[in-house]
Design an enzyme around this catalytic site. Sequence first.
Site, PDB file in Angstrom:
ATOM      1  CB  CYS A  22      42.056  66.833  93.924  1.00  0.00           C
ATOM      2  SG  CYS A  22      41.506  65.495  94.926  1.00  0.00           S
TER       3      CYS A  22
ATOM      4  CD  GLU B 205      39.274  60.851  99.640  1.00  0.00           C
ATOM      5  OE1 GLU B 205      38.194  61.690  99.107  1.00  0.00           O
ATOM      6  OE2 GLU B 205      39.868  59.944  99.185  1.00  0.00           O
TER       7      GLU B 205
ATOM      8  NE  ARG C 243      31.070  63.211  97.757  1.00  0.00           N
ATOM      9  CZ  ARG C 243      32.198  63.046  97.255  1.00  0.00           C
ATOM     10  NH1 ARG C 243      33.140  62.606  97.868  1.00  0.00           N
ATOM     11  NH2 ARG C 243      32.326  63.401  95.946  1.00  0.00           N
TER      12      ARG C 243
ATOM     13  CG  HIS D 191      32.463  59.241  67.915  1.00  0.00           C
ATOM     14  ND1 HIS D 191      32.350  58.104  66.778  1.00  0.00           N
ATOM     15  CD2 HIS D 191      33.512  59.245  68.439  1.00  0.00           C
ATOM     16  CE1 HIS D 191      33.692  57.640  67.051  1.00  0.00           C
ATOM     17  NE2 HIS D 191      34.490  58.095  67.874  1.00  0.00           N
TER      18      HIS D 191
ATOM     19  NE  ARG E 163      39.928  58.945  93.189  1.00  0.00           N
ATOM     20  CZ  ARG E 163      38.745  59.477  93.718  1.00  0.00           C
ATOM     21  NH1 ARG E 163      38.853  60.527  94.409  1.00  0.00           N
ATOM     22  NH2 ARG E 163      37.660  59.387  92.920  1.00  0.00           N
TER      23      ARG E 163
ATOM     24  NE  ARG F  73      35.972  62.463  91.379  1.00  0.00           N
ATOM     25  CZ  ARG F  73      36.061  63.886  91.238  1.00  0.00           C
ATOM     26  NH1 ARG F  73      36.173  64.326  90.069  1.00  0.00           N
ATOM     27  NH2 ARG F  73      35.914  64.397  92.439  1.00  0.00           N
TER      28      ARG F  73
ATOM     29  CG  ASN G 111      34.478  66.872  96.604  1.00  0.00           C
ATOM     30  OD1 ASN G 111      34.534  68.087  96.726  1.00  0.00           O
ATOM     31  ND2 ASN G 111      34.651  66.249  95.333  1.00  0.00           N
ATOM     32  CG  ASP G 112      34.821  61.589 100.130  1.00  0.00           C
ATOM     33  OD1 ASP G 112      33.597  61.604 100.535  1.00  0.00           O
ATOM     34  OD2 ASP G 112      35.438  61.152  99.164  1.00  0.00           O
TER      35      ASP G 112
HETATM   36  C1  PEP Z   1      37.056  64.396  97.264  1.00  0.00           C
HETATM   37  O1  PEP Z   1      36.593  63.737  97.941  1.00  0.00           O
HETATM   38  O2  PEP Z   1      37.421  65.556  97.470  1.00  0.00           O
HETATM   39  C2  PEP Z   1      37.530  63.956  95.865  1.00  0.00           C
HETATM   40  C3  PEP Z   1      38.135  64.547  94.998  1.00  0.00           C
HETATM   41  O3  PEP Z   1      37.092  62.572  95.600  1.00  0.00           O
HETATM   42  P1  PEP Z   1      35.789  62.162  95.170  1.00  0.00           P
HETATM   43  O4  PEP Z   1      34.989  63.436  94.742  1.00  0.00           O
HETATM   44  O5  PEP Z   1      35.968  61.150  93.804  1.00  0.00           O
HETATM   45  O6  PEP Z   1      35.303  61.356  96.387  1.00  0.00           O
HETATM   46 MG    MG Z   2      36.552  61.686  97.850  1.00  0.00          MG
END
Ligand code: PEP
Ligand code: MG
Length: 579
Positions: free
Chosen positions: A510, A439, A473, A192, A335, A299, A462-463
């Site tokens: 995203c 991705e 990563r 909290h 997701r 997520r 990111n992926d």
């Molecule tokens: C990504 O891969 O860019 C993504 C948004 O998913 P995550 O970072 O949760 O793998």
């Molecule tokens: Mg991802």
Amino acid sequence: MFSLHGTGIGGGIVVGRAVVLESRLIDVPRYRILPEQRAAELGRLDRAIDTVRLELADLGEQLPADAPPEAQALLQIHAMMLDDPTLVEQTRLAVESHGQNAEWAFFAQVEHLAAQFEQFEDAYLRERGRDLTQVADRVLKALAGSGRRLPERPKPGDVPLVFIAHDVAPADMLHLKQAGGFALDLGGTASHTAILARSMNVPAVVGLNTGSLLVRDDDWVVLDGDAGVLMVAPDEIVLEEYRHRMLMGLLERKQLERLVHVPTATVDRVAIELHANIELPAEAEQALEAGADGVGLFRTEFMFMNRDERPGEDEQYEAYAAAVIAMRGRPVTIRTIDIGADKPLRIDDETYDPVAAAANPALGQRAIRYSLAEPDMFLEQLRAIHRAAEHGPVRLLIPMLVHGHEVEQSLRLIAQAREQVFERTGRVAPEVPVGGMIEVPAAALTAGMFARRLDFLSIGTNDLIQYTLAIDRTDHAVASLYDPFHPAVLQLVSQTIRAAARAGKPVSVCGEMAGDLEATRLLIGMGLRSFSMHPASLLRVKREILRCDAARLRTRVSRLLGSDDPVKVQAGLKRLREN
Ligand code: PEP
Ligand code: MG
């Protein structure tokens, strides 16, 4: 000087003097009460509880008009705990029947209940154990006849006070708002105290373990709520540097706040949507404060991690519905779980988690592969999502698609889940738009096929970067090679945006690239019209978009994408950002 590291709750930087709050009362007196004194002892207990009840009611009345709505609710939770029969009746019994003094009887009962809360897998319920001990501290202090030591509220212009404590009751957080920040030994992101800190925008760091024992009252400290660091007794030169950063941060925040209600559009009036990425339903509030158009990525896997049993349908439904309700009519993109690779179900138990044992988990059974291999679990999540959709607009997002048959299978299970909701509840769940995450290079290169079969696309950069450049990563050794602006990555992102446009379907980014100011102009120039990012980045990206000319950027970026030379691309990007 020394530094302590914990979990940053955000709120920027503050430079100030430490106020070390007294830690939990551990010296609880213990003695026997003679039978003829027991009625008086019970009276002492009742008076202490009444005192705390009044104290909480007073705090409620004194709440500043701009106090977050959670503050009043938290005071009520604390007051309700005082009426809990398992707490009060058991304490009374221990005094009456066993002759224990009120402090000890009360303390023992609280410890017993707190240990039960500790057993809960659910972080939210565990945090309620902390609420209990915070209320108990007040009662023990009332029994000891001492009040709670909290400094006077500082006057404007005073040096900010940074509260350092083992733990702080949410009610006392209201003083912290005046003060400037706080650093706590205990706490996780679902506490909290952390929730309040986020909604108050106070720099805060939690989880410093024994930090409160190492800081002395009145020490100069620098608290960086974004980096999760507390610097104690820094040199004058460090203090000066951080004072400057703090000032700049405050000025920037004030300027950015003015943009919250400004519509997001480029100079040439191209409207852009800005959505937020969240990991917990409570973060929806932060998304709204930043003026997000919706949640672009929820997520959900975080709810499944580090627990013995996965969350059931009802628990999931409640979490998703909480986010949907909190967003008040704005769309929430949920997701389905992205378990595997760097997000195993349990980090400490390989046998529990089949994906953790794979030779190369990033290339193994993660994300949609995992969900399709566990159809019962997938259906459970899909039912929970459909039930949540009764509370407001929901969009469903499938992570890490590569094959067309994964789309087919997912759509079949989604339809089946919707039917099951009808069979079980008798209500027809709304049909939710279904999108796919792009991705993996294979998906980017065939993005048209996904765009035609699905309602929208979302690019997980990111992926996409990890799989395109063959860079794990999470591996520090190759972190310097993780380059979002590598020409290969840019071509895949651009190609996906174009494929979605050709199919007439919305597309968003995203991954972290969406919140990276260095990438804003580039993405607008590629034709991107929807971004989803951490709420803390949203207003800065909006400011950048307000300065962009989309038509001009389109021409400049298409020239830049013609090059396969990373050095030339870097130079082109630099020029793009400069004017
Ligand atoms: C990504 O891969 O860019 C993504 C948004 O998913 P995550 O970072 O949760 O793998
Ligand atoms: Mg991802």
